[in-house]
Structure formats: C-alpha cells, structure tokens
Design an enzyme around this catalytic site. Structure first.
Site, PDB file in Angstrom:
ATOM      1  N   GLY A 171       0.905  -1.286  -0.092  1.00  0.00           N
ATOM      2  CA  GLY A 171       0.067  -0.116  -0.011  1.00  0.00           C
ATOM      3  C   GLY A 171       0.902   1.021  -0.108  1.00  0.00           C
ATOM      4  O   GLY A 171       2.049   1.163  -0.155  1.00  0.00           O
ATOM      5  N   ALA A 223      25.900  11.744 -25.685  1.00  0.00           N
ATOM      6  CA  ALA A 223      26.264  10.955 -24.228  1.00  0.00           C
ATOM      7  C   ALA A 223      27.502  11.489 -23.779  1.00  0.00           C
ATOM      8  O   ALA A 223      27.968  11.493 -22.575  1.00  0.00           O
ATOM      9  CB  ALA A 223      26.381   9.232 -24.668  1.00  0.00           C
TER      10      ALA A 223
HETATM   11  C1  HXC Z   1      -3.816  -4.598  12.062  1.00  0.00           C
HETATM   12  C2  HXC Z   1      -2.845  -6.526  11.220  1.00  0.00           C
HETATM   13  C3  HXC Z   1      -2.449  -5.837  10.141  1.00  0.00           C
HETATM   14  C4  HXC Z   1      -2.859  -4.417   9.933  1.00  0.00           C
HETATM   15  C5  HXC Z   1      -1.505  -7.735   9.807  1.00  0.00           C
HETATM   16  N1  HXC Z   1      -2.176  -7.495  11.056  1.00  0.00           N
HETATM   17  N2  HXC Z   1      -1.792  -6.816   9.194  1.00  0.00           N
HETATM   18  N3  HXC Z   1      -3.249  -5.787  12.205  1.00  0.00           N
HETATM   19  N4  HXC Z   1      -3.601  -3.982  10.906  1.00  0.00           N
HETATM   20  N5  HXC Z   1      -2.752  -3.794   8.907  1.00  0.00           N
HETATM   21  C6  HXC Z   1      -2.127  -8.500  11.980  1.00  0.00           C
HETATM   22  C7  HXC Z   1      -2.968  -9.846  11.816  1.00  0.00           C
HETATM   23  O1  HXC Z   1      -4.438  -9.634  12.306  1.00  0.00           O
HETATM   24  C8  HXC Z   1      -2.383 -10.970  12.682  1.00  0.00           C
HETATM   25  O2  HXC Z   1      -2.773 -10.704  13.777  1.00  0.00           O
HETATM   26  C9  HXC Z   1      -0.787 -10.645  12.687  1.00  0.00           C
HETATM   27  O3  HXC Z   1      -0.757  -9.085  12.230  1.00  0.00           O
HETATM   28  C10 HXC Z   1      -0.094 -11.338  11.674  1.00  0.00           C
HETATM   29  O4  HXC Z   1      -0.708 -11.070  10.469  1.00  0.00           O
HETATM   30  P1  HXC Z   1      -1.072 -12.560   9.547  1.00  0.00           P
HETATM   31  O5  HXC Z   1      -2.091 -12.157   8.313  1.00  0.00           O
HETATM   32  O6  HXC Z   1      -1.386 -13.895  10.383  1.00  0.00           O
HETATM   33  O7  HXC Z   1       0.187 -12.688   8.704  1.00  0.00           O
HETATM   34  P2  HXC Z   1       0.455 -13.441   7.468  1.00  0.00           P
HETATM   35  O8  HXC Z   1      -0.024 -14.457   7.195  1.00  0.00           O
HETATM   36  O9  HXC Z   1       2.172 -13.493   7.226  1.00  0.00           O
HETATM   37  O10 HXC Z   1       0.251 -12.181   6.546  1.00  0.00           O
HETATM   38  C11 HXC Z   1       0.787 -10.867   6.401  1.00  0.00           C
HETATM   39  C12 HXC Z   1       0.054  -9.829   5.705  1.00  0.00           C
HETATM   40  C13 HXC Z   1      -1.544  -9.870   5.895  1.00  0.00           C
HETATM   41  C14 HXC Z   1       0.272 -10.391   3.954  1.00  0.00           C
HETATM   42  C15 HXC Z   1       0.629  -8.576   5.786  1.00  0.00           C
HETATM   43  O11 HXC Z   1      -1.516  -9.763   7.710  1.00  0.00           O
HETATM   44  C16 HXC Z   1      -2.201  -8.734   5.434  1.00  0.00           C
HETATM   45  O12 HXC Z   1      -2.526  -8.977   4.318  1.00  0.00           O
HETATM   46  N6  HXC Z   1      -2.482  -7.642   6.406  1.00  0.00           N
HETATM   47  C17 HXC Z   1      -3.370  -6.447   5.714  1.00  0.00           C
HETATM   48  C18 HXC Z   1      -2.521  -5.786   4.758  1.00  0.00           C
HETATM   49  C19 HXC Z   1      -3.041  -4.464   4.422  1.00  0.00           C
HETATM   50  O13 HXC Z   1      -3.959  -4.382   3.703  1.00  0.00           O
HETATM   51  N7  HXC Z   1      -2.674  -3.347   5.137  1.00  0.00           N
HETATM   52  C20 HXC Z   1      -2.987  -2.322   4.823  1.00  0.00           C
HETATM   53  C21 HXC Z   1      -2.287  -1.647   3.514  1.00  0.00           C
HETATM   54  S1  HXC Z   1      -2.971  -0.387   3.047  1.00  0.00           S
HETATM   55  P3  HXC Z   1      -2.691 -12.179  15.043  1.00  0.00           P
HETATM   56  O14 HXC Z   1      -3.426 -11.636  16.284  1.00  0.00           O
HETATM   57  O15 HXC Z   1      -3.755 -13.090  14.368  1.00  0.00           O
HETATM   58  O16 HXC Z   1      -1.235 -12.481  15.196  1.00  0.00           O
HETATM   59  C22 HXC Z   1      -1.608   0.830   3.787  1.00  0.00           C
HETATM   60  C23 HXC Z   1      -2.087   2.348   3.495  1.00  0.00           C
HETATM   61  C24 HXC Z   1      -0.882   2.973   4.045  1.00  0.00           C
HETATM   62  O17 HXC Z   1      -0.847   0.429   4.729  1.00  0.00           O
HETATM   63  C25 HXC Z   1      -1.181   4.461   3.475  1.00  0.00           C
HETATM   64  C26 HXC Z   1       0.001   5.480   3.499  1.00  0.00           C
HETATM   65  C27 HXC Z   1      -0.432   6.499   2.984  1.00  0.00           C
END
Ligand code: HXC
Length: 515
Positions: A170, A406
């Site tokens: 993201g 260049a």
């Molecule tokens: C809160 C989160 C999280 C998030 C992961 N976790 N991402 N908690 N906010 N963004 C938590 C999960 O709930 C989980 O908690 C633990 O972290 C580990 O995640 P898993 O999914 O079990 O791990 P994994 O299978 O390795 O996958 C990792 C991952 C996935 C690919 C990053 O978690 C994921 O897709 N997360 C969401 C990513 C996302 O969409 N983020 C927002 C992006 S937009 P538990 O308690 O079960 O351990 C963004 C905008 C930024 O960031 C803007 C800037 C301008």
C-alpha cells in the site's frame, strides 16, 4: 526503588521483550526472519543501543484493541553505533499486530527521525509491517503522512537507508521509496502498492506477491531496490557496509580510512585491456577493480540497467562514487533506465559530499521508438541535469568511446568536470566513424567507381581525425592523455587537490529537474 515499582517495571520490561509472544516469535523464525530486537543486535555495535519510547502503547479501543496492548506497540526505536559512529534506527516488530502502524507506532518513528535530524546522524529503517493498523483508520494514515513529511525534510540532510525485511504494501511503500537506498531480502520481503487480489480484480492478471514485488523483480526490472540480500543477517551486514562509506550528514565529509594499498601502484593489466576492435566489449568492472583501493567496489543496483555501473569505492582511503558505462551490456549505451539509475546516484553523491569518478565508454543514447516514446528526452535529461548540478569534485576518465550527446552528459569538461582525461584508446566524436562517413561523405561514396572501397577509405579518414583523444586534448576538452596503468595514481593526486574544492549554485529555492 520500592519493591512494588520494581516488580511492575520488571513485568513491563519482560512484556516488552516478549513482543507478540513465543508463538508469534516462533512463526517469525520459521519464515527465516529475525525479530525486531535480534535485527537491531546484528545491525549495531554490541551494547550500543539506547532505546526511545520503550513502553509506549497505543491508545485505541477500536475493535477490541483496548484489551490488547503490547509495550512498544510494534516498533523498537533508538540510537546506537556502527563501527563507533552514531546512527538512529527503527525496527518494526511483525509479532505485534503484524508490525502495523498505529498513531503511537508512527509517533515513535517520527520521534527517532526528529532526533536523527537534530543530531545530524543517518536514519536506518528496518521495515516488516502489514501497513496501516486497520482498526485505527485515518489516524494511522495520518501517521504515515507525518513520516513521509520527515523523509522529505531529511532528504539530502542525513542519509536514510531502508531495509525491507517482510511485507511492505500500500502507501506504506512510499516511506522507503523516499529514502536513499532500499535493501530487500530474497524470498521474505516484498513491496507493492496493491496486492495480487486487487490486481486480479482490476486487471484480471494472475500474479504472485513475489512476481509483483519480490526482491528479484525490484532489483532487476523496476529498479525500486538497490541491494538484494540472502537473509536478514546478510542484509544487516550490507547495511553496515554501506554506512561505512557515508558521512553522518550533509555538512561532513565522508569518512576517510587509512589506505594500505600503495597510492602509486601501477595497474599494468589495464594497458592491454581495451580490445582492438571498437565493437568488442570489455568488462568495465576490471577497470574499477584495478584502480580502486584493494580492488574493492561496493556495487549498487548490480542487476538493474546493467549498461551502466554505479557504486562506492575508495581512493587513498577517501570514499568516491563511481559511474561507469559497461560495454558488456547494450554496448554501454545510455537508455532511460541507465540515465535514471545514474542520475539518482550522482545526486546522492553530490548531496553527501562524495566525489564522483566517471569511467566513460559510451556510444550514445539508445535509438528506437521504445526509448523515444518512453521519454528518453526528458528522462535522459535527468542524468545531464544531475551531473551539471553536482558541485562535488568530478573526475572523468574516457577509456574508449565518448560519442555525441552522451559525451556531453557523462561529466564532460564543459558541464563542469574538474579533471577530465583520456586513455590513448579514447575516441571523442559526434558519432562512430562508420555512421559519420555515411552522412558527410554520402555523395563521394555514391559517385565513386568502387563505393565499398570509397566508404572504407572515408571511414579511415574520419577515424584518423577523430578516433583518438588528440583533437580533444588540443582543444582543452581533456586535460591530459594518460596511460591506463597510471590512472590510479593520477586520480588520487587529482582527488587530493580537489579536496578543498568550494563552489555553489546560484541562489534558488530549488531547480526544476525534468522528473
Ligand atoms: C492490524 C494487522 C495488519 C494490519 C496484519 N495484522 N496486518 N493488524 N492492521 N494492517 C495482524 C493480523 O491480524 C495478525 O494478528 C498478525 O498481524 C499477523 O498477520 P497474518 O495475516 O497472520 O500474517 P501473514 O499470514 O504473514 O500475512 C501478513 C500480511 C497480512 C500479508 C501482511 O496480514 C495482510 O494482508 N495484512 C493486511 C495488509 C493490508 O492490507 N494493510 C493495509 C495496507 S494499506 P494475530 O493476532 O492473528 O497475530 C496501507 C496504507 C498505508 O498500509 C497508507 C499510507 C499513505
């Protein structure tokens, strides 16, 4: 300290060190990844870490977060030493809420960045995060914005290095993208704006995270990353190595080391390196290895735009930035990727007082619709702009071809080169002899009884005039013609004289580089 306070503190410290708990730490290790604190231990000199905001927790109660607080809130921040020199660092802890960025998590990173600016020391970010903490909504997004602002304000003031050691997706990718160098670990890190699921919905493409944003694609195709590492430990060792070349901030010179490689060492192997035929490539790495202290060259982006080499090395212990055309790839032409790769590096060196040594063997810009329609005019101009703008010492060695536009771009004398020399094999001309003869002697060749022989004679005539460094030397466009074997000692002498170079650009807010 009362027993009660002591007990509470110990409990708090134990919770802080435990991060997200044993199970999550084991899962992290099972992926081949280290924890946030293990990474800091490897990055910094032993026992040098001083932590900030150790016990900070988030304040949100959204979606059950209220019952779930871990001291430190998923990021470890502080200062420490690398080879005795100070540095600021943050290290995201994937075991705590997936290293996701909350308001306080962002606040901790912002604070350590502010401290880095205050003290004038480099900032190293160890990224391993699921991005914005989803439960916090806009508060978390605003947290990112505060970091982007600081990244930009710190740009050109303190070196900023980013290691990507897990997910980075993201808008979160833009904080590392705003820093000077990105390190990625092969197999465990990725960076992309939108993940495979969104890609599938929008463009119907099937792609994996690895193919969309893994270390290999960013190292060789997109050019987003600068270094590819085998694992976390290798990555942190590489970060330490790069740090060793950099000044603490833009008001300091880069750190000079004692040099145990004789400064007057002749590199005799270079005298026979250039092939007889101008169309036969040679490996410019050989030139760099032979000339630099101990044959060491810390190459940057070695897999991207391989027609140009960039990297750091030392001459008599002084760090220098090296830019060199590589005829082994695309004959060493400048194209869009090569221009952008080198331009960014030249600007980095200039911002941080690192002299630039250019080894030139360039037949021109790459022709073709792909390049023209892709914007080679505005994008190639970046390298020209960067060299013209740079006020650090600029030293240029023309090893073979210096053709056309260049020639002008690659740190020519008239764009502010401080010390420009040619090897006896240098050819400084508007274009190669074959092409030139076809243009300026076209009628003579067409009208000749034997056009083939006439063309060969005209090519020879042109070569005798321009396929050498003498015309350029007579007109002062190169300062000297030197033996390849003497290049090391001559460069060291020129560099030492230029150590006191003082110059500046006309007063302006900033230029308008063709982005
Ligand atoms: C809160 C989160 C999280 C998030 C992961 N976790 N991402 N908690 N906010 N963004 C938590 C999960 O709930 C989980 O908690 C633990 O972290 C580990 O995640 P898993 O999914 O079990 O791990 P994994 O299978 O390795 O996958 C990792 C991952 C996935 C690919 C990053 O978690 C994921 O897709 N997360 C969401 C990513 C996302 O969409 N983020 C927002 C992006 S937009 P538990 O308690 O079960 O351990 C963004 C905008 C930024 O960031 C803007 C800037 C301008």
């Amino acid at each position: 300290m009362s027993h009660k306070v002591n007990e509470r503190l110990e409990k708090l410290r134990a919770a802080t060190l435990a991060g997200g708990g044993n199970k999550r730490v084991e899962a992290q290790h099972a992926k081949g990844k280290l924890t946030a604190r293990e990474r800091i231990d490897l990055l910094l000199d032993q026992s040098s870490f001083q932590e900030f905001g150790t016990f900070v927790t988030h304040r949100s109660s959204n979606f059950g977060l209220g019952e779930n607080r871990v001291p430190g809130d998923g990021v470890v921040t502080g200062t420490g030493l690398i080879e005795g020199r100070p540095v600021a660092v943050f290290s995201q802890d994937f075991t705590v809420f997936g290293g996701s960025l909350s308001e306080e998590h962002a606040g901790k990173i912002a604070h350590v960045m502010d401290q880095a600016m205050l003290m004038g020391i480099p900032m190293i970010g160890l990224n391993d995060s699921g991005g914005a903490r989803i439960q916090e909504g806009v508060v978390s997004l605003a947290g990112y914005s505060t970091l982007f602002l600081r990244n930009v304000q710190a740009s050109g003031v303190i070196p900023q290095l980013s290691a990507i050691l897990g997910p980075c997706a993201g808008g979160a990718v833009y904080s590392p993208a705003l820093t000077d160098f990105i390190f990625m670990v092969d197999g465990t890190s990725y960076m992309h704006i939108t993940g495979p699921d969104v890609v599938k919905t929008v463009t119907h493409e099937d792609v994996t995270s690895e193919d969309l944003g893994g270390a290999k694609v960013h190292a060789s195709i997109s050019g987003v990353s600068h270094f590819t590492c085998n694992d976390d430990a290798h990555c942190l060792a590489q970060v330490r190595k790069l740090f060793g070349f950099l000044p603490l901030n833009n008001t300091e010179d880069p750190p000079r080391r004692t040099c145990d490689d004789p400064i007057d060492r002749l590199a005799l192997e270079l005298d026979d390196l250039i092939p007889e035929s101008p169309n036969q490539p040679f490996d410019m790495h050989e030139v760099i290895f032979a000339i630099m202290d101990r044959g060491e060259f810390f190459e940057i982006q070695p897999h991207f735009a391989q027609n140009i080499l960039i990297g750091l090395a030392r001459l008599d212990g002084r760090p220098v930035g090296v830019v060199a055309n590589q005829s082994m790839n695309l004959a060493g032409v400048l194209d869009i990727d090569a221009s952008e790769k080198a331009a960014r590096f030249v600007r980095f060196c200039d911002a941080f007082n690192i002299p630039i040594v250019t080894f030139e063997d360039v037949p021109g810009f790459l022709p073709g619709t792909q390049q023209e329609l892709g914007g080679i005019i505005r994008r190639g101009a970046k390298l020209l702009y960067a060299y013209c703008e740079a006020t650090v010492p600029k030293l240029t060695v023309i090893t073979r071809k210096a053709y056309g536009g260049a020639y002008c771009v690659m740190s020519s004398k008239s764009t502010g080169g401080d010390w420009n020399v040619g090897w006896p094999t240098a050819q400084i001309a508007v274009m190669g002899a074959q092409g030139a003869a076809k243009v300026i002697f076209r009628r003579d060749i067409q009208n000749a009884d034997d056009p083939v022989a006439a063309e060969a004679a005209k090519v020879k005539e042109y070569e005798d005039r321009f396929a050498n460094p003498f015309e350029a030397a007579e007109r002062g466009f190169i300062d000297d013609i030197i033996k390849p074997s003497e290049t090391r000692r001559q460069l060291i002498r020129a560099l030492s004289l230029l150590a006191t170079k003082r110059t500046s650009m006309p007063a302006k807010k900033h230029g308008s580089i063709p982005l």
